[in-house]
Structure formats: structure tokens, C-alpha cells
Design a protein around this motif. Structure first.
Motif, PDB file in Angstrom:
ATOM      1  N   THR A 191      35.394  25.161  60.775  1.00 13.12           N
ATOM      2  CA  THR A 191      35.247  24.087  61.757  1.00 13.12           C
ATOM      3  C   THR A 191      34.615  24.592  63.037  1.00 13.12           C
ATOM      4  N   TYR A 192      35.191  25.656  63.604  1.00  7.04           N
ATOM      5  CA  TYR A 192      34.639  26.080  64.881  1.00  7.04           C
ATOM      6  C   TYR A 192      33.320  26.810  64.745  1.00  7.04           C
ATOM      7  N   SER A 193      33.047  27.402  63.590  1.00  5.57           N
ATOM      8  CA  SER A 193      31.721  28.009  63.428  1.00  5.57           C
ATOM      9  C   SER A 193      30.646  26.926  63.293  1.00  5.57           C
ATOM     10  N   LYS A 194      31.052  25.738  62.868  1.00  4.23           N
ATOM     11  CA  LYS A 194      30.097  24.629  62.713  1.00  4.23           C
ATOM     12  C   LYS A 194      29.973  23.777  63.987  1.00  4.23           C
ATOM     13  N   HIS A 195      31.100  23.521  64.676  1.00  7.09           N
ATOM     14  CA  HIS A 195      31.109  22.554  65.776  1.00  7.09           C
ATOM     15  C   HIS A 195      31.133  23.162  67.172  1.00  7.09           C
ATOM     16  N   TRP A 196      31.435  24.440  67.300  1.00  2.19           N
ATOM     17  CA  TRP A 196      31.668  24.996  68.631  1.00  2.19           C
ATOM     18  C   TRP A 196      30.378  25.300  69.374  1.00  2.19           C
ATOM     19  N   THR A 197      30.359  24.937  70.637  1.00  2.00           N
ATOM     20  CA  THR A 197      29.424  25.472  71.632  1.00  2.00           C
ATOM     21  C   THR A 197      30.266  25.777  72.870  1.00  2.00           C
ATOM     22  N   LEU A 198      29.818  26.747  73.632  1.00  2.00           N
ATOM     23  CA  LEU A 198      30.575  27.191  74.796  1.00  2.00           C
ATOM     24  C   LEU A 198      30.853  26.019  75.738  1.00  2.00           C
ATOM     25  N   ILE A 199      32.110  25.897  76.118  1.00  2.00           N
ATOM     26  CA  ILE A 199      32.523  24.828  77.027  1.00  2.00           C
ATOM     27  C   ILE A 199      32.439  25.345  78.459  1.00  2.00           C
ATOM     28  N   ASP A 200      31.902  24.533  79.315  1.00  2.00           N
ATOM     29  CA  ASP A 200      31.834  24.853  80.731  1.00  2.00           C
ATOM     30  C   ASP A 200      33.265  25.037  81.264  1.00  2.00           C
ATOM     31  N   PRO A 201      33.509  26.086  82.059  1.00  2.00           N
ATOM     32  CA  PRO A 201      34.871  26.320  82.562  1.00  2.00           C
ATOM     33  C   PRO A 201      35.507  25.103  83.240  1.00  2.00           C
ATOM     34  N   GLU A 202      34.738  24.344  84.005  1.00  2.00           N
ATOM     35  CA  GLU A 202      35.294  23.170  84.663  1.00  2.00           C
ATOM     36  C   GLU A 202      35.739  22.108  83.650  1.00  2.00           C
ATOM     37  N   LYS A 203      35.046  22.018  82.519  1.00  2.00           N
ATOM     38  CA  LYS A 203      35.406  21.064  81.466  1.00  2.00           C
ATOM     39  C   LYS A 203      36.722  21.480  80.800  1.00  2.00           C
ATOM     40  N   ILE A 204      36.940  22.781  80.656  1.00  4.41           N
ATOM     41  CA  ILE A 204      38.207  23.253  80.094  1.00  4.41           C
ATOM     42  C   ILE A 204      39.357  22.849  81.011  1.00  4.41           C
ATOM     43  N   ILE A 205      39.162  23.012  82.313  1.00  2.22           N
ATOM     44  CA  ILE A 205      40.193  22.637  83.280  1.00  2.22           C
ATOM     45  C   ILE A 205      40.483  21.143  83.166  1.00  2.22           C
ATOM     46  N   GLU A 206      39.457  20.344  82.983  1.00  3.00           N
ATOM     47  CA  GLU A 206      39.613  18.894  82.867  1.00  3.00           C
ATOM     48  C   GLU A 206      40.310  18.487  81.561  1.00  3.00           C
ATOM     49  N   ASP A 207      39.861  19.041  80.433  1.00  2.02           N
ATOM     50  CA  ASP A 207      40.389  18.631  79.126  1.00  2.02           C
ATOM     51  C   ASP A 207      41.673  19.347  78.725  1.00  2.02           C
ATOM     52  N   LYS A 208      41.908  20.532  79.293  1.00  3.86           N
ATOM     53  CA  LYS A 208      43.090  21.350  78.999  1.00  3.86           C
ATOM     54  C   LYS A 208      43.177  21.734  77.525  1.00  3.86           C
ATOM     55  N   ILE A 209      42.024  21.988  76.925  1.00  4.01           N
ATOM     56  CA  ILE A 209      41.996  22.437  75.542  1.00  4.01           C
ATOM     57  C   ILE A 209      40.750  23.287  75.324  1.00  4.01           C
ATOM     58  N   ALA A 210      40.903  24.355  74.552  1.00  2.00           N
ATOM     59  CA  ALA A 210      39.774  25.233  74.239  1.00  2.00           C
ATOM     60  C   ALA A 210      40.226  26.204  73.150  1.00  2.00           C
ATOM     61  N   ILE A 211      39.261  26.923  72.582  1.00  2.00           N
ATOM     62  CA  ILE A 211      39.598  28.011  71.673  1.00  2.00           C
ATOM     63  C   ILE A 211      39.409  29.321  72.419  1.00  2.00           C
ATOM     64  N   CYS A 212      39.743  30.404  71.778  1.00  2.00           N
ATOM     65  CA  CYS A 212      39.771  31.702  72.465  1.00  2.00           C
ATOM     66  C   CYS A 212      38.431  32.072  73.091  1.00  2.00           C
ATOM     67  N   TRP A 213      37.333  31.720  72.448  1.00  2.00           N
ATOM     68  CA  TRP A 213      36.020  32.083  72.987  1.00  2.00           C
ATOM     69  C   TRP A 213      35.822  31.456  74.364  1.00  2.00           C
ATOM     70  N   ASP A 214      36.263  30.187  74.497  1.00  2.00           N
ATOM     71  CA  ASP A 214      36.150  29.488  75.782  1.00  2.00           C
ATOM     72  C   ASP A 214      37.150  30.027  76.795  1.00  2.00           C
ATOM     73  N   TYR A 215      38.385  30.232  76.342  1.00  2.00           N
ATOM     74  CA  TYR A 215      39.403  30.752  77.262  1.00  2.00           C
ATOM     75  C   TYR A 215      38.991  32.099  77.837  1.00  2.00           C
ATOM     76  N   ALA A 216      38.503  32.993  76.994  1.00  2.00           N
ATOM     77  CA  ALA A 216      38.107  34.319  77.483  1.00  2.00           C
ATOM     78  C   ALA A 216      37.011  34.201  78.538  1.00  2.00           C
ATOM     79  N   ASN A 217      36.073  33.309  78.306  1.00  2.00           N
ATOM     80  CA  ASN A 217      34.982  33.104  79.259  1.00  2.00           C
ATOM     81  C   ASN A 217      35.513  32.525  80.578  1.00  2.00           C
ATOM     82  N   LEU A 218      36.428  31.562  80.486  1.00  2.00           N
ATOM     83  CA  LEU A 218      37.051  30.979  81.678  1.00  2.00           C
ATOM     84  C   LEU A 218      37.846  32.040  82.437  1.00  2.00           C
ATOM     85  N   GLU A 219      38.652  32.800  81.723  1.00  4.11           N
ATOM     86  CA  GLU A 219      39.474  33.838  82.360  1.00  4.11           C
ATOM     87  C   GLU A 219      38.598  34.844  83.091  1.00  4.11           C
ATOM     88  N   LYS A 220      37.564  35.320  82.427  1.00  4.21           N
ATOM     89  CA  LYS A 220      36.658  36.297  83.056  1.00  4.21           C
ATOM     90  C   LYS A 220      36.000  35.688  84.294  1.00  4.21           C
TER      91      LYS A 220
END
Length: 196
Positions: A45-74
């Protein structure tokens, strides 16, 4: 919300403040697919549907996978002036058929700190003397969840910068292959097969 606003409004000064912010605001693991939050997903699923989520969008939606979280954290740690890197753990360099994991490690003078929020059952802040201990710990988490991974090669790539905007899963793996390899565990190395 912009990251600078987030840091200021919620008094985020370090990794503990950020972890508490995620926890108190009930951030989830998963993806938004066709407008719906999905958390029962796997590598296909995530190899087919995932694209990097903008950090501000993660804050808004409160959902992400590890690839997005790591990018937000950094991104946040960079703004706080905390030295950190993103690490990408991959089994057999195959993200379509095997889970992979991205995580952020802070570097301190005498130790390393794993900021782990997205691997939900192990969400915490871990302090170790040696970075290899963190890699081994995460590999064990993966083994505990997916026993078949024990016969796969493991590679950990180090990213010193945040990910490029709009990359997808395959582009992330290709980008990783141009990064420094900091840990390798080969299935063929029988002496180390079950040591962690």
C-alpha cells in the motif's frame, strides 16, 4: 500550522517536548488515502500510494508513516539546533514486499538518542552509548512483528538532510542508495544471524 509557530506555541525545546506533543495530540500511524485515514496498511500500500507529506500537513492531519515522521522530526530538530540524522532501515532493498523503517537519531556528546514515535508499540525515547545498539534494537522489533524478515539482508542508510519534496517510495529508496551505508547485516553471515 508552520513549524516555527508549533515550536513557539507549544514550547517545544527538545525531543521530550516533541514526543509529548505527539502523544498528547494523539498523532497516529497510517496514511490518508482518498480522504480517509487508513492505518491497516502494509508495504504494498505505502509503496504504491505514498508521497512525502509536507510537515505542516502532518501537524494538521495528525497521521503519517515513519518516512514522514522522520522527516518532520528532523525538520523540527534542525530548527531547534539539535544535531540529528534520519536513518532508513531496509530489508533486501525491497520496500514493495518487505516493511522498512525510517527513524531519527539525535547525536549527543556521550550518547545517541533514538526518537521513536511511528513504531507505535515501541514509541519512546531511547538513549544508547552506541548507534549500532539502536539499529539492532529496531531490527529486533521488525523480527518480532515479521518473522520472515530473519532471512533477509539488512541495510541502514544515513540521511544528513531532510527528504526532497514530493518524492515517492521508489524515489526514496533510490535516493537512499546514494547515501552513506552505516550498517549492514547479511543473511549469509550465519555467525550473526540470530545474535539480535
Amino acid at each position: 500550522m508552520k513549524l516555527n509557530e508549533l515550536i513557539k506555541n507549544f514550547s517545544i525545546k527538545d525531543e521530550k517536548d516533541l514526543f509529548n506533543f505527539f502523544k498528547e495530540n494523539k498523532f497516529e500511524w497510517g496514511m490518508v488515502i482518498d480522504g480517509k485515514k487508513e492505518n491497516n496498511i502494509g508495504p504494498k500500500t505505502y509503496s504504491k500510494h505514498w508521497t512525502l507529506i509536507d510537515p505542516e500537513k502532518i501537524i494538521e492531519d495528525k497521521i503519517a508513516i515513519c518516512w514522514d515522521y522522520a522527516n518532520l522530526e528532523k525538520s523540527i530538530f534542525d530548527k531547534l539546533g539539535l544535531r540529528s540524522n534520519i536513518y532508513y532501515l531496509v530489508f533486501d532493498d525491497d520496500i514493495e514486499n518487505n516493511p522498512s523503517h525510517c527513524f531519527t537519531i539525535l547525536e549527543r556528546e556521550n550518547n545517541v538518542v533514538l526518537f521513536e514515535y511511528s513504531f507505535r508499540q515501541n514509541a519512546n525515547i531511547y538513549v544508547e552509548k552506541h548507534i549500532e545498539d539502536i539499529f539492532k534494537m529496531i531490527i529486533n522489533w521488525c523480527y518480532n512483528n515479521f518473522d520472515y524478515l530473519r532471512d533477509k539482508d539488512v541495510t541502514v542508510y544515513k540521511f544528513t538532510d531532510i527528504f526532497q519534496k514530493d518524492i515517492d517510495a521508489k524515489e526514496l529508496l533510490n535516493l537512499a542508495k546514494n547515501q552513506e551505508i552505516v550498517f549492514v547485516k547479511s543473511f549469509n553471515d550465519r555467525n550473526n544471524l540470530n545474535t539480535y
